[in-house]
Design a protein around this motif. Structure first.
Motif, PDB file in Angstrom:
ATOM      1  N   GLY A 288       0.794  -1.219   0.000  1.00 48.68           N
ATOM      2  CA  GLY A 288       0.000   0.000   0.000  1.00 48.68           C
ATOM      3  C   GLY A 288       0.827   1.269   0.000  1.00 48.68           C
ATOM      4  N   MET A 289       2.069   1.189   0.468  1.00 47.14           N
ATOM      5  CA  MET A 289       2.933   2.373   0.497  1.00 47.14           C
ATOM      6  C   MET A 289       3.242   2.888  -0.911  1.00 47.14           C
ATOM      7  N   LEU A 290       3.212   1.989  -1.896  1.00 49.84           N
ATOM      8  CA  LEU A 290       3.577   2.389  -3.256  1.00 49.84           C
ATOM      9  C   LEU A 290       2.554   3.329  -3.877  1.00 49.84           C
ATOM     10  N   LYS A 291       1.343   3.326  -3.356  1.00 51.80           N
ATOM     11  CA  LYS A 291       0.299   4.192  -3.909  1.00 51.80           C
ATOM     12  C   LYS A 291       0.370   5.606  -3.346  1.00 51.80           C
ATOM     13  N   LEU A 292       1.171   5.791  -2.297  1.00 50.06           N
ATOM     14  CA  LEU A 292       1.224   7.078  -1.611  1.00 50.06           C
ATOM     15  C   LEU A 292       2.469   7.845  -2.039  1.00 50.06           C
ATOM     16  N   LYS A 293       2.332   9.145  -2.196  1.00 58.30           N
ATOM     17  CA  LYS A 293       3.437   9.943  -2.735  1.00 58.30           C
ATOM     18  C   LYS A 293       4.198  10.712  -1.666  1.00 58.30           C
ATOM     19  N   SER A 294       3.499  11.332  -0.743  1.00 55.62           N
ATOM     20  CA  SER A 294       4.193  12.181   0.222  1.00 55.62           C
ATOM     21  C   SER A 294       4.595  11.398   1.462  1.00 55.62           C
ATOM     22  N   ALA A 295       5.616  11.909   2.160  1.00 54.71           N
ATOM     23  CA  ALA A 295       6.063  11.298   3.405  1.00 54.71           C
ATOM     24  C   ALA A 295       4.946  11.320   4.442  1.00 54.71           C
ATOM     25  N   ASP A 296       4.204  12.424   4.507  1.00 50.40           N
ATOM     26  CA  ASP A 296       3.117  12.534   5.480  1.00 50.40           C
ATOM     27  C   ASP A 296       2.056  11.459   5.251  1.00 50.40           C
ATOM     28  N   GLU A 297       1.716  11.197   3.989  1.00 51.11           N
ATOM     29  CA  GLU A 297       0.727  10.164   3.677  1.00 51.11           C
ATOM     30  C   GLU A 297       1.205   8.792   4.126  1.00 51.11           C
ATOM     31  N   LYS A 298       2.472   8.505   3.892  1.00 52.94           N
ATOM     32  CA  LYS A 298       3.022   7.201   4.247  1.00 52.94           C
ATOM     33  C   LYS A 298       3.079   7.015   5.761  1.00 52.94           C
ATOM     34  N   ILE A 299       3.498   8.043   6.469  1.00 48.96           N
ATOM     35  CA  ILE A 299       3.575   7.954   7.934  1.00 48.96           C
ATOM     36  C   ILE A 299       2.181   7.783   8.525  1.00 48.96           C
ATOM     37  N   ARG A 300       1.221   8.527   7.979  1.00 52.17           N
ATOM     38  CA  ARG A 300      -0.161   8.406   8.470  1.00 52.17           C
ATOM     39  C   ARG A 300      -0.710   7.010   8.213  1.00 52.17           C
ATOM     40  N   ALA A 301      -0.411   6.451   7.036  1.00 55.62           N
ATOM     41  CA  ALA A 301      -0.893   5.104   6.712  1.00 55.62           C
ATOM     42  C   ALA A 301      -0.253   4.057   7.617  1.00 55.62           C
ATOM     43  N   LEU A 302       1.035   4.192   7.896  1.00 53.07           N
ATOM     44  CA  LEU A 302       1.714   3.247   8.781  1.00 53.07           C
ATOM     45  C   LEU A 302       1.153   3.326  10.201  1.00 53.07           C
ATOM     46  N   ASN A 303       0.845   4.530  10.643  1.00 48.26           N
ATOM     47  CA  ASN A 303       0.237   4.687  11.967  1.00 48.26           C
ATOM     48  C   ASN A 303      -1.130   4.022  12.024  1.00 48.26           C
ATOM     49  N   GLU A 304      -1.897   4.153  10.936  1.00 47.44           N
ATOM     50  CA  GLU A 304      -3.215   3.519  10.868  1.00 47.44           C
ATOM     51  C   GLU A 304      -3.090   2.002  10.898  1.00 47.44           C
ATOM     52  N   ILE A 305      -2.105   1.466  10.170  1.00 47.35           N
ATOM     53  CA  ILE A 305      -1.880   0.017  10.158  1.00 47.35           C
ATOM     54  C   ILE A 305      -1.551  -0.486  11.558  1.00 47.35           C
ATOM     55  N   LEU A 306      -0.711   0.256  12.256  1.00 46.15           N
ATOM     56  CA  LEU A 306      -0.323  -0.136  13.612  1.00 46.15           C
ATOM     57  C   LEU A 306      -1.523  -0.094  14.549  1.00 46.15           C
ATOM     58  N   GLU A 307      -2.320   0.956  14.456  1.00 44.33           N
ATOM     59  CA  GLU A 307      -3.496   1.062  15.322  1.00 44.33           C
ATOM     60  C   GLU A 307      -4.521  -0.016  14.994  1.00 44.33           C
TER      61      GLU A 307
ATOM     62  N   TYR B  20      -3.875  -2.975  13.838  1.00 47.10           N
ATOM     63  CA  TYR B  20      -3.364  -4.238  14.387  1.00 47.10           C
ATOM     64  C   TYR B  20      -3.692  -4.348  15.866  1.00 47.10           C
ATOM     65  N   ILE B  21      -3.438  -3.266  16.605  1.00 49.37           N
ATOM     66  CA  ILE B  21      -3.718  -3.288  18.041  1.00 49.37           C
ATOM     67  C   ILE B  21      -5.203  -3.514  18.293  1.00 49.37           C
TER      68      ILE B  21
ATOM     69  N   LYS C  72      -7.676  -4.721  16.146  1.00 45.94           N
ATOM     70  CA  LYS C  72      -8.325  -5.905  15.585  1.00 45.94           C
ATOM     71  C   LYS C  72      -7.728  -7.206  16.076  1.00 45.94           C
ATOM     72  N   ASP C  73      -6.414  -7.296  16.049  1.00 45.96           N
ATOM     73  CA  ASP C  73      -5.775  -8.584  16.280  1.00 45.96           C
ATOM     74  C   ASP C  73      -5.356  -8.808  17.720  1.00 45.96           C
ATOM     75  N   VAL C  74      -5.044  -7.734  18.425  1.00 49.94           N
ATOM     76  CA  VAL C  74      -4.447  -7.909  19.744  1.00 49.94           C
ATOM     77  C   VAL C  74      -5.441  -7.724  20.880  1.00 49.94           C
ATOM     78  N   LYS C  75      -6.380  -6.798  20.702  1.00 50.41           N
ATOM     79  CA  LYS C  75      -7.248  -6.443  21.820  1.00 50.41           C
ATOM     80  C   LYS C  75      -7.985  -7.652  22.382  1.00 50.41           C
ATOM     81  N   SER C  76      -8.378  -8.577  21.524  1.00 50.25           N
ATOM     82  CA  SER C  76      -9.099  -9.753  21.986  1.00 50.25           C
ATOM     83  C   SER C  76      -8.166 -10.799  22.590  1.00 50.25           C
ATOM     84  N   LEU C  77      -6.857 -10.619  22.405  1.00 46.70           N
ATOM     85  CA  LEU C  77      -5.900 -11.607  22.891  1.00 46.70           C
ATOM     86  C   LEU C  77      -5.168 -11.156  24.141  1.00 46.70           C
ATOM     87  N   VAL C  78      -5.203  -9.863  24.423  1.00 44.23           N
ATOM     88  CA  VAL C  78      -4.511  -9.298  25.574  1.00 44.23           C
ATOM     89  C   VAL C  78      -5.549  -8.689  26.509  1.00 44.23           C
ATOM     90  N   LYS C  79      -5.410  -8.945  27.799  1.00 46.45           N
ATOM     91  CA  LYS C  79      -6.336  -8.371  28.765  1.00 46.45           C
ATOM     92  C   LYS C  79      -6.313  -6.846  28.666  1.00 46.45           C
TER      93      LYS C  79
END
Length: 404
Positions: free
Chosen positions: A167-186, A188-189, A191-198
């Protein structure tokens, strides 16, 4: 642009096999896109194909049936069935087994990003009935397809900062890429982790993520981490296991065969993507200005090594109690090939730990030193040691390993 994934020909060829094809990998590595490509191929081949994404409520409702009814539904759905995020499907392995053992001429492709339940499915009843593939973020060679028209001068710097998630290849600016990576990280927390961690451990889990990213490529101690994040060592171990089983981190264990002074129980942790790692430490400074460029270089090489792994291969590291260390020991049929990573070299000098390792392990097949600036070869004790730059090492290494 469309990146041609190296794994596509293998998955495409599986269209002609009856086994259930399981595609595993972290979120955002391109599993859905690949399944859609395979779906198109099936349709273009004249096959009746159906596609379900179980993260979509409408599709998931279709799968909310008793096992016998679910079996009948899928048995009549089509000749090729694609199920994205199949771990949301109740009793998936049991139903897949029924379809396979029933002799139906049905091909199933299923993808998943949470190994905690998927592994239980695969171990329980699909032995001998499935073909499992893992999808990683874009390898550097795949990533370079973006630069074919304009050269690859800036490719390494971009890959080292923003990683290889497609997905990073579709984004042009550094700000767009950083925002997308932050969204991916959030995501993950959430969807995948909240149900597995108290719930009360989410903050400590986030702290653990940061510490692992900050110490990427270094020896880790679960007891040391537990003191820093305020959790028990057993809980830290469980959290790291969750990270491994959701394909976010990869553990690398130490190589020990003969020497009593080797560190046999130590390990390192690497995140699956450089962009995600940089998001965790909140540093997107240019590679040339980074204080941790050695970590980025080592991680870059490790992620490329993953793309070469075959079932008869392993990646380990080596360190003894005297402090001698080699970044990676690549084992093929239990024979070692050693590899060291340096951000920059001033000369083609043999790394200090290479002689010690080769002398104690004469079966070593050779070695490689990967850096940003030197190419060439030297010899030690009859073993060829290749020096290569980041952009060339993978092809050279693949050739070396093919002859082991």
């Amino acid at each position: 642009m469309t990146i041609k994934r190296d794994i596509y020909p293998l998955l495409s060829a599986e269209l002609n096999s009856r086994e259930i094809s399981i595609l595993l990998g972290a979120r955002q590595v391109g599993k859905t896109f690949l399944l859609r490509q395979l779906y198109k191929k099936a349709v273009d081949s004249g096959l009746k194909a159906v596609y379900y994404n179980l993260e979509l409520p409408a599709d998931l409702r279709l799968f909310n049936r008793a096992d016998s009814e679910m079996y009948g539904f899928l048995a009549s759905a089509g000749e090729v069935i694609f199920i994205d995020e199949f771990h949301y499907m109740k009793n998936a392995s049991k139903i897949f087994k029924m379809l396979f053992d029933g002799g139906r001429k049905i091909k199933i492709y299923a993808s998943g990003s949470s190994a905690l339940e998927i592994h239980r499915h695969l171990k329980e009843s699909l032995a001998g009935r499935r073909l499992v593939s893992k999808l990683l973020p874009l390898s550097y060679n795949e990533f370079l397809q973006k630069y074919k028209a304009g050269g690859a001068g800036a490719a390494f710097g971009e890959y080292a900062l923003y990683g290889g998630l497609p997905g990073m290849l579709k984004l042009k600016s550094a700000d767009e890429k950083i925002r997308a990576l932050n969204e991916i990280l959030e995501t993950y927390i959430q969807k995948d982790v909240k149900s597995l961690v108290k719930e009360e451990n989410i903050r400590a889990f986030n702290s653990l993520l940061y510490l692992l990213a900050e110490n990427q490529g270094s020896l880790i101690s679960e007891h040391g981490l537990s003191r820093e994040v305020g959790l028990t060592a057993a809980t830290v171990n469980r959290h790291i296991s969750i990270l491994e089983k959701t394909y976010v981190c990869y553990p690398v264990c130490s190589y020990a065969k003969k020497l009593g002074n080797e560190l046999k129980k130590s390990k390192k942790i690497y995140f699956y993507d450089l962009g995600v790692r940089n998001m965790l430490v909140k540093d997107f400074s240019p590679y040339s200005a980074r204080q941790d460029k050695g970590v980025l270089a080592e991680t870059f090489v490790f992620l490329q090594l993953l793309s070469l792994l075959k079932p008869n291969m392993e990646i380990k590291f080596w360190r003894n109690k005297a402090g001698s260390e080699i970044d990676f020991v690549i084992l093929k049929n239990r024979k070692p090939f050693i590899l060291e990573v340096k951000a920059v070299l001033s000369a083609m000098n043999l790394p200090g730990a290479f002689p010690a390792f080769i002398n104690h392990y004469p079966e070593t097949k050779g070695g490689m030193v990967v850096s940003g600036n030197l190419d060439g070869t030297v010899e030690y004790n009859g073993k060829e040691i290749v020096f290569s730059t980041f952009d060339k090492f993978l092809g050279l290494l693949e050739n070396k390993l093919s002859r082991m």
